[in-house]
Motif scaffolding. Structure first.
Motif, PDB file in Angstrom:
ATOM      1  N   SER A  78      36.691  24.243  11.979  1.00 15.83           N
ATOM      2  CA  SER A  78      37.135  23.438  10.832  1.00 15.83           C
ATOM      3  C   SER A  78      38.664  23.406  10.754  1.00 15.83           C
ATOM      4  O   SER A  78      39.255  22.357  10.466  1.00 15.83           O
ATOM      5  CB  SER A  78      36.546  23.988   9.528  1.00 15.83           C
ATOM      6  N   LEU A  79      39.297  24.544  11.028  1.00 16.84           N
ATOM      7  CA  LEU A  79      40.764  24.592  10.992  1.00 16.84           C
ATOM      8  C   LEU A  79      41.340  23.773  12.154  1.00 16.84           C
ATOM      9  O   LEU A  79      42.366  23.095  12.010  1.00 16.84           O
ATOM     10  CB  LEU A  79      41.252  26.046  11.069  1.00 16.84           C
TER      11      LEU A  79
ATOM     12  N   GLU B 272      54.075  17.981   9.332  1.00 19.28           N
ATOM     13  CA  GLU B 272      54.619  17.536   8.040  1.00 19.28           C
ATOM     14  C   GLU B 272      56.100  17.172   8.141  1.00 19.28           C
ATOM     15  O   GLU B 272      56.541  16.140   7.639  1.00 19.28           O
ATOM     16  CB  GLU B 272      54.483  18.670   7.012  1.00 19.28           C
TER      17      GLU B 272
ATOM     18  N   ARG C 113      40.236  13.278  18.620  1.00 13.35           N
ATOM     19  CA  ARG C 113      40.754  13.158  17.255  1.00 13.35           C
ATOM     20  C   ARG C 113      42.070  12.379  17.217  1.00 13.35           C
ATOM     21  O   ARG C 113      42.771  12.376  16.205  1.00 13.35           O
ATOM     22  CB  ARG C 113      40.910  14.532  16.611  1.00 13.35           C
TER      23      ARG C 113
ATOM     24  N   ARG D  23      50.908  22.627  11.691  1.00 16.02           N
ATOM     25  CA  ARG D  23      50.791  21.732  10.530  1.00 16.02           C
ATOM     26  C   ARG D  23      52.158  21.518   9.877  1.00 16.02           C
ATOM     27  O   ARG D  23      52.485  20.422   9.426  1.00 16.02           O
ATOM     28  CB  ARG D  23      49.759  22.278   9.536  1.00 16.02           C
TER      29      ARG D  23
ATOM     30  N   GLU E 161      45.703  31.603  13.324  1.00 14.62           N
ATOM     31  CA  GLU E 161      45.969  30.797  12.125  1.00 14.62           C
ATOM     32  C   GLU E 161      47.467  30.641  11.867  1.00 14.62           C
ATOM     33  O   GLU E 161      47.911  29.622  11.343  1.00 14.62           O
ATOM     34  CB  GLU E 161      45.262  31.408  10.911  1.00 14.62           C
TER      35      GLU E 161
ATOM     36  N   GLU F 106      39.983  21.113  13.446  1.00 11.02           N
ATOM     37  CA  GLU F 106      39.876  19.684  13.122  1.00 11.02           C
ATOM     38  C   GLU F 106      40.972  19.256  12.154  1.00 11.02           C
ATOM     39  O   GLU F 106      41.611  18.217  12.337  1.00 11.02           O
ATOM     40  CB  GLU F 106      38.481  19.385  12.535  1.00 11.02           C
ATOM     41  N   GLU F 107      41.205  20.102  11.145  1.00 18.55           N
ATOM     42  CA  GLU F 107      42.235  19.764  10.160  1.00 18.55           C
ATOM     43  C   GLU F 107      43.616  19.693  10.829  1.00 18.55           C
ATOM     44  O   GLU F 107      44.399  18.768  10.589  1.00 18.55           O
ATOM     45  CB  GLU F 107      42.245  20.821   9.049  1.00 18.55           C
ATOM     46  N   THR F 108      43.884  20.676  11.692  1.00 18.26           N
ATOM     47  CA  THR F 108      45.199  20.732  12.358  1.00 18.26           C
ATOM     48  C   THR F 108      45.365  19.548  13.313  1.00 18.26           C
ATOM     49  O   THR F 108      46.419  18.892  13.340  1.00 18.26           O
ATOM     50  CB  THR F 108      45.344  22.072  13.114  1.00 18.26           C
TER      51      THR F 108
ATOM     52  N   ASP G 194      43.918  16.639  13.169  1.00 15.57           N
ATOM     53  CA  ASP G 194      44.078  15.393  12.405  1.00 15.57           C
ATOM     54  C   ASP G 194      45.510  15.229  11.900  1.00 15.57           C
ATOM     55  O   ASP G 194      46.071  14.141  11.903  1.00 15.57           O
ATOM     56  CB  ASP G 194      43.099  15.358  11.223  1.00 15.57           C
ATOM     57  N   ARG G 195      46.106  16.348  11.472  1.00 14.02           N
ATOM     58  CA  ARG G 195      47.497  16.268  10.990  1.00 14.02           C
ATOM     59  C   ARG G 195      48.445  15.932  12.136  1.00 14.02           C
ATOM     60  O   ARG G 195      49.397  15.165  11.962  1.00 14.02           O
ATOM     61  CB  ARG G 195      47.908  17.602  10.370  1.00 14.02           C
TER      62      ARG G 195
ATOM     63  N   ARG H 226      48.029  12.217  12.899  1.00 12.81           N
ATOM     64  CA  ARG H 226      48.674  11.371  11.880  1.00 12.81           C
ATOM     65  C   ARG H 226      50.194  11.359  12.047  1.00 12.81           C
ATOM     66  O   ARG H 226      50.843  10.337  11.817  1.00 12.81           O
ATOM     67  CB  ARG H 226      48.320  11.873  10.473  1.00 12.81           C
TER      68      ARG H 226
END
Ligand SMILES: [Zn+2]
Length: 430
Positions: A249-250, A224, A284, A220, A213, A252-254, A256-257, A260
């Motif tokens: 889940s983490l 940013e 993704r 992430r 993590e 996927e979130e990472t 996606d960021r 982007r």
């Protein structure tokens, strides 16, 4: 120039017309206009030339006698081993890097990104040596250089100034190393790395081995900061092992960021680490590209600078087995790597530079599985290598500094001779 009877990845046969270093047209076999040069590929598969998206030209021992590998698995242990070993390598960097660059080209790569150590031990010496090699081979391969803080950024006194000097001296990108895991100061290192990128208008490529993590949080943070700095499409993270170690889940979130922010992920797929899941990342929208990383150096006694081989290693590790998946693995070393490194004028299409490879294979999937020898490598329409042998023009590229070193050695030998004569003369007379 006409490349006659070339088999395209879709199976069709064409004559490829090349002019001014570019692919200018394709014709039905036999329908191409007359040309001064005509090479008949006789149905061989034509591929875009490969990209080695991550290697270390200054570290390699390529062409020097093998040094026994020193034990130690952690990043810190390997750096300590390298600090001793790097001074024991028989040949200068220019000779080793030149030999490896020639091998890359013969294996079909005409584009590469090399990280180069910048720290208090070597200063800018490695960079200057690799820049000289890049200049010597610039007609044959495009090389991007990353100023790589191998000994840390915030924990290495003076590193930020050295990195700035490296960017002024000709490095194309600013690197980083495990902001949390190595420097123990993720924010501090990333402030400096992104600050330098913005100040000098450069891209970024960060080595990130940090797992779990913590590593995902760094990814992430990098995403940013990339958006905040307006650096979308110009930032890559190499290794990103964290992505292979976190909950779905983490992940996927990472991912996606990263997508982007246009942050690309480089994988060399080492057998020793939990590697990022290539297909899941691409699904993704993350650009994933491939590189050799360490080739016969203090970090690894293995490596061969062959990106077809690397695509196969990645396919095997990720169980990419269908023809479509094998094509995806190949894309990591060609089209995806070109996206990550910028400059879209490459590929197997009209208008692209004629950097091409021909192999005995029926399809891209066959080529990844069989890894056939490279029958022909073209760089800007010029023959760079045939059947594993560099062309006369490529073979004659002089190794930077070799002449001055030979002259230096000769002067030293003469001085030693004179000294011996002066020493032995009177004794011989006694
Ligand atoms: Zn590396």
């Amino acid at each position: 120039m006409i490349l006659a009877n070339a088999r395209l990845p879709d199976g069709g046969l064409v004559d490829v017309e090349i002019a001014g270093g570019l692919i200018v047209a394709t014709h039905m076999p036999g329908k191409a206009p007359p040309a001064g040069d005509r090479l008949d590929l006789d149905g061989m598969l034509l591929l875009p030339a490969f990209v080695d998206g991550h290697l270390h030209l200054d570290k390699t021992h390529w062409s020097a006698p093998r040094l026994p590998h020193v034990e130690g698995r952690s990043v810190r242990e390997r750096i300590a081993a390298e600090r001793v070993q790097r001074h024991r390598v028989a040949l200068p960097i220019e000779a080793r890097a030149s030999a490896l660059v020639r091998t890359l080209i013969v294996n079909g790569s005409t584009r590469a990104r090399s990280h180069v150590d910048i720290d208090n031990d070597v200063g800018l010496d490695n960079l200057e040596a690799v820049i000289a090699v890049r200049e010597a081979f610039r007609d044959w391969i495009d090389i991007q250089l990353v100023a790589f803080p191998q000994s840390g950024v915030t924990t290495e006194a003076g590193a930020p100034d050295l990195l700035a000097a490296a960017l002024m001296a000709g490095a194309d990108l600013i690197g980083g190393l495990d902001p949390a895991g190595f420097d123990g100061d993720a924010g501090g290192q990333l402030d400096i790395v992104f600050g330098l990128a913005e100040a000098f208008g450069k891209g970024i490529d960060i080595h990130l081995h940090d797992f779990g993590e913590g590593g995902a949080a760094e990814l992430r943070d990098i995403a940013e900061r990339t958006i905040a700095a307006g650096l979308q499409g110009r930032v890559a993270v190499s290794h990103a092992f964290a992505l292979g170690t976190i909950a779905p889940s983490l992940f996927e979130e990472t991912a996606d960021r990263l997508a982007r922010a246009g942050v690309a992920i480089m994988t060399s797929c080492p057998p020793s680490a939990p590697v990022p899941p290539v297909s899941a990342l691409r699904a993704r929208g993350v650009i994933v590209f491939a590189g050799s990383d360490n080739i016969r150096d203090c970090w690894s006694p293995f490596g061969d600078g062959d990106m077809l081989n690397r695509a196969a290693i990645i396919a095997e590790r990720h169980q990419l087995s269908t023809d479509r998946e094998l094509r995806d693995a190949f894309a990591l070393a060609t089209s995806e790597a070109d996206k990550a490194l910028g400059d879209p004028r490459r590929g197997l299409r009209v208008g692209a530079v004629a950097d091409l490879v021909a192999v005995e294979a029926a399809s891209v999937a066959d080529a990844v599985v069989d890894r056939p020898p490279r029958a022909l490598v073209l760089r800007g329409g010029r023959v760079a290598a045939e059947r594993g042998v560099p062309s006369a023009a490529l073979a004659s590229v002089p190794v930077p500094g070799a002449q001055s070193r030979e002259a230096e050695t000769e002067l030293q030998m003469r001085a030693i001779e004179q000294a011996l004569r002066a020493e032995l003369g009177p004794r011989a007379a006694k």
